[in-house]
Motif scaffolding. Structure first.
Motif, PDB file in Angstrom:
ATOM      1  N   UNK A 120       0.842  -1.208   0.000  1.00 45.84           N
ATOM      2  CA  UNK A 120       0.000   0.000   0.000  1.00 45.84           C
ATOM      3  C   UNK A 120       0.873   1.252   0.000  1.00 45.84           C
ATOM      4  N   UNK A 121       1.912   1.276   0.826  1.00 47.21           N
ATOM      5  CA  UNK A 121       2.793   2.453   0.871  1.00 47.21           C
ATOM      6  C   UNK A 121       3.519   2.658  -0.454  1.00 47.21           C
ATOM      7  N   UNK A 122       3.980   1.564  -1.056  1.00 47.56           N
ATOM      8  CA  UNK A 122       4.653   1.684  -2.349  1.00 47.56           C
ATOM      9  C   UNK A 122       3.696   2.180  -3.422  1.00 47.56           C
ATOM     10  N   UNK A 123       2.439   1.778  -3.363  1.00 46.60           N
ATOM     11  CA  UNK A 123       1.438   2.225  -4.340  1.00 46.60           C
ATOM     12  C   UNK A 123       1.114   3.707  -4.163  1.00 46.60           C
ATOM     13  N   UNK A 124       0.991   4.138  -2.904  1.00 41.25           N
ATOM     14  CA  UNK A 124       0.627   5.533  -2.655  1.00 41.25           C
ATOM     15  C   UNK A 124       1.727   6.505  -3.036  1.00 41.25           C
ATOM     16  N   UNK A 125       2.972   6.082  -2.979  1.00 41.31           N
ATOM     17  CA  UNK A 125       4.073   6.985  -3.297  1.00 41.31           C
ATOM     18  C   UNK A 125       4.054   7.402  -4.764  1.00 41.31           C
ATOM     19  N   UNK A 126       3.363   6.659  -5.595  1.00 41.26           N
ATOM     20  CA  UNK A 126       3.261   7.045  -7.007  1.00 41.26           C
ATOM     21  C   UNK A 126       2.263   8.175  -7.217  1.00 41.26           C
ATOM     22  N   UNK A 127       1.393   8.402  -6.242  1.00 39.83           N
ATOM     23  CA  UNK A 127       0.328   9.381  -6.420  1.00 39.83           C
ATOM     24  C   UNK A 127       0.478  10.591  -5.506  1.00 39.83           C
ATOM     25  N   UNK A 128       1.053  10.401  -4.353  1.00 37.58           N
ATOM     26  CA  UNK A 128       1.274  11.543  -3.458  1.00 37.58           C
ATOM     27  C   UNK A 128       2.372  11.171  -2.472  1.00 37.58           C
ATOM     28  N   UNK A 129       2.957  12.208  -1.892  1.00 35.11           N
ATOM     29  CA  UNK A 129       4.020  11.970  -0.919  1.00 35.11           C
ATOM     30  C   UNK A 129       3.429  11.360   0.355  1.00 35.11           C
ATOM     31  N   UNK A 130       4.056  10.310   0.808  1.00 40.62           N
ATOM     32  CA  UNK A 130       3.639   9.669   2.055  1.00 40.62           C
ATOM     33  C   UNK A 130       4.763   9.850   3.069  1.00 40.62           C
ATOM     34  N   UNK A 131       4.504  10.589   4.140  1.00 37.47           N
ATOM     35  CA  UNK A 131       5.583  10.801   5.120  1.00 37.47           C
ATOM     36  C   UNK A 131       5.980   9.478   5.772  1.00 37.47           C
ATOM     37  N   UNK A 132       7.275   9.271   5.835  1.00 40.61           N
ATOM     38  CA  UNK A 132       7.812   8.068   6.451  1.00 40.61           C
ATOM     39  C   UNK A 132       8.277   8.421   7.858  1.00 40.61           C
ATOM     40  N   UNK A 133       7.451   8.071   8.854  1.00 41.29           N
ATOM     41  CA  UNK A 133       7.739   8.431  10.240  1.00 41.29           C
ATOM     42  C   UNK A 133       8.249   7.238  11.053  1.00 41.29           C
ATOM     43  N   UNK A 134       8.413   6.118  10.401  1.00 42.90           N
ATOM     44  CA  UNK A 134       8.847   4.939  11.146  1.00 42.90           C
ATOM     45  C   UNK A 134      10.357   4.941  11.344  1.00 42.90           C
ATOM     46  N   UNK A 135      10.794   4.239  12.359  1.00 39.85           N
ATOM     47  CA  UNK A 135      12.220   4.090  12.644  1.00 39.85           C
ATOM     48  C   UNK A 135      12.791   3.009  11.737  1.00 39.85           C
ATOM     49  N   UNK A 136      13.939   3.275  11.151  1.00 45.82           N
ATOM     50  CA  UNK A 136      14.582   2.304  10.273  1.00 45.82           C
ATOM     51  C   UNK A 136      15.380   1.323  11.124  1.00 45.82           C
ATOM     52  N   UNK A 137      14.791   0.165  11.386  1.00 48.81           N
ATOM     53  CA  UNK A 137      15.423  -0.862  12.214  1.00 48.81           C
ATOM     54  C   UNK A 137      16.148  -1.853  11.315  1.00 48.81           C
ATOM     55  N   UNK A 138      17.455  -1.960  11.494  1.00 48.75           N
ATOM     56  CA  UNK A 138      18.275  -2.892  10.718  1.00 48.75           C
ATOM     57  C   UNK A 138      18.516  -4.131  11.575  1.00 48.75           C
ATOM     58  N   UNK A 139      18.083  -5.281  11.097  1.00 44.77           N
ATOM     59  CA  UNK A 139      18.206  -6.538  11.829  1.00 44.77           C
ATOM     60  C   UNK A 139      19.347  -7.364  11.256  1.00 44.77           C
ATOM     61  N   UNK A 140      20.190  -7.856  12.137  1.00 45.96           N
ATOM     62  CA  UNK A 140      21.271  -8.743  11.734  1.00 45.96           C
ATOM     63  C   UNK A 140      21.110 -10.059  12.489  1.00 45.96           C
ATOM     64  N   UNK A 141      20.700 -11.095  11.783  1.00 46.79           N
ATOM     65  CA  UNK A 141      20.503 -12.409  12.391  1.00 46.79           C
ATOM     66  C   UNK A 141      21.817 -13.176  12.350  1.00 46.79           C
ATOM     67  N   UNK A 142      22.464 -13.303  13.486  1.00 49.05           N
ATOM     68  CA  UNK A 142      23.759 -13.975  13.540  1.00 49.05           C
ATOM     69  C   UNK A 142      23.574 -15.476  13.728  1.00 49.05           C
ATOM     70  N   UNK A 143      24.502 -16.233  13.159  1.00 50.47           N
ATOM     71  CA  UNK A 143      24.583 -17.688  13.275  1.00 50.47           C
ATOM     72  C   UNK A 143      23.464 -18.416  12.531  1.00 50.47           C
ATOM     73  N   UNK A 144      22.434 -17.709  12.090  1.00 50.89           N
ATOM     74  CA  UNK A 144      21.351 -18.324  11.309  1.00 50.89           C
ATOM     75  C   UNK A 144      20.705 -17.226  10.472  1.00 50.89           C
ATOM     76  N   UNK A 145      21.392 -16.755   9.434  1.00 55.10           N
ATOM     77  CA  UNK A 145      20.928 -15.574   8.688  1.00 55.10           C
ATOM     78  C   UNK A 145      19.543 -15.734   8.083  1.00 55.10           C
ATOM     79  N   UNK A 146      19.176 -16.947   7.683  1.00 49.50           N
ATOM     80  CA  UNK A 146      17.872 -17.157   7.045  1.00 49.50           C
ATOM     81  C   UNK A 146      16.774 -17.476   8.042  1.00 49.50           C
TER      82      UNK A 146
END
Length: 373
Positions: free
Chosen positions: A143-169
């Motif tokens: 939905x967010x990707x679709x809306x960005x084509x028609x109007x600006x959607x403010x991105x207020x979420x925190x960008x959380x980067x996850x690193x799964x060690x010892x079992x990446x998948x």
């Protein structure tokens, strides 16, 4: 203690085991097919989950959402009619059913907040718990990707980067296969030594041993090294062929170091098996004792549930069990690539526990050997 006697008595135990087809089948099954099925049949992650979609909007956005569900997490979505949703859920055809309402895209572009209904078959607990959050993230992302084509959607979420060690998948096969091998090491070590002692009584060969120039220490030591060697070889086969070869789970650490920890663990558990064999008068009694001992050892060792989530008094009690230290060694070496400088406390603990169990079982064995005859 004469080591020649221990050697010859141990070879006798191996020959006796070779003539027991039931035990041989149990050993082969426990370290081959059982390990494979335990790793592959009990998926805790989302895998090939059946999902149905009711598309009442017939819009490009609805088609985009439907196309976001694909293998291996989901089966290809079944496009159904609204009146089919409850019937398919009742007979168990779908774990998830997503109902996209009419005018969904138009209301979204108009700034409204339309609602999508997700029905979940909660009897399929593992998939239902995991899939609920996954589907929500998929729908929100599309939905967010679709809306960005028609109007600006403010991105207020925190960008959380996850690193799964010892079992990446985050694949539970990497964990369940190794843990099942560890559980079977304890199971077979206790069964083989206890059954070997009871088999001596049932076949009447215990009288032959008593009239020979051998001591109880030599008899017990021969059973410990012979049955421990069988389980050690089977464990190495399971890790090398089943876990690494067939399941393709990488082993990060040193196999000799892991086998050293396994040998110390077998020293303790085979001694425990001898003790149970002196207490039980028959194989049915031995099996009942196994239930009382083995289940707590495996369930509370940390192989399936983190020890930190258990009550503190349970953690303290289980520090005296060999399984707890063996699980720590196996996870540290095989998963995280730890070396001896990390696991030496557990190696010492296994050696101490094994020595105590061996001496305790030997004292019981000395008293019971005449009675068993």
């Amino acid at each position: 203690m004469r080591f020649a006697n221990v050697l010859h008595l141990g070879i006798k135990e191996l020959r006796s085991l070779a003539r027991d087809p039931i035990m041989l089948v149990l050993i082969v099954y426990a370290f081959s097919f059982s390990v494979y099925t335990a790793a592959t049949a009990m998926k805790e992650t989302l895998h090939r989950a059946p999902i149905a979609i009711v598309d009442e909007d017939n819009s490009p956005l609805a088609a985009r959402i439907a196309g976001a569900f694909y293998p291996p997490d989901f089966l290809p979505p079944e496009m159904i009619k609204p009146q089919e949703l409850d019937r398919r859920m009742d007979i168990g055809l779908d774990t998830f059913a997503l109902d996209i309402p009419p005018d969904f895209q138009r209301d979204l572009l108009a700034g409204k907040k339309p609602t999508i209904m997700l029905s979940v078959d909660a009897t399929r607990m593992t998939q239902a718990f995991t899939g609920n959050a996954v589907i929500q993230n998929i729908v929100t992302g599309e939905v967010n990707a679709f809306l960005k084509r028609y109007r600006d959607v403010p991105d207020t979420t925190v960008n959380l980067v996850t690193r799964a060690r010892f079992n990446p998948t985050l694949d539970n096969e990497r964990f369940l296969g190794v843990m099942h091998v560890i559980d079977n090491v304890t199971l077979l070590a206790i069964i083989l030594t206890g059954a070997a002692l009871i088999r001596e009584r049932e076949h009447g060969t215990i009288e032959h041993l008593l009239v020979m120039p051998v001591t109880p220490l030599e008899i017990m030591t021969s059973k410990v090294w012979a049955m421990g060697l069988v389980v050690l070889v089977a464990c190495y086969f399971a890790i090398l062929v089943i876990v690494q070869g067939i399941l393709r789970v990488p082993v990060e650490g040193s196999m000799p170091l892991f086998l050293l920890g396994t040998a110390l663990h077998l020293f303790a558990t085979t001694s425990l098996g001898i003790f149970l064999g002196t207490v039980a008068r028959s194989m049915p009694q031995f099996g009942l004792l196994m239930l009382l001992i083995l289940l707590p050892l495996q369930m509370l060792s940390g192989s399936t549930t983190p020890r930190e989530s258990m009550p503190e008094f349970v953690q303290m009690i289980m520090m005296g069990a060999p399984n707890t230290h063996f699980v720590i060694i196996a996870q540290a070496v095989l998963f995280r690539g730890a070396d001896g400088s990390v696991i030496w406390p557990q190696l010492l603990a296994l050696a101490a526990i094994g020595t105590a169990l061996f001496l305790f079982a030997l004292a019981r064995f000395r008293k019971a050997i005449v009675t068993m005859a």
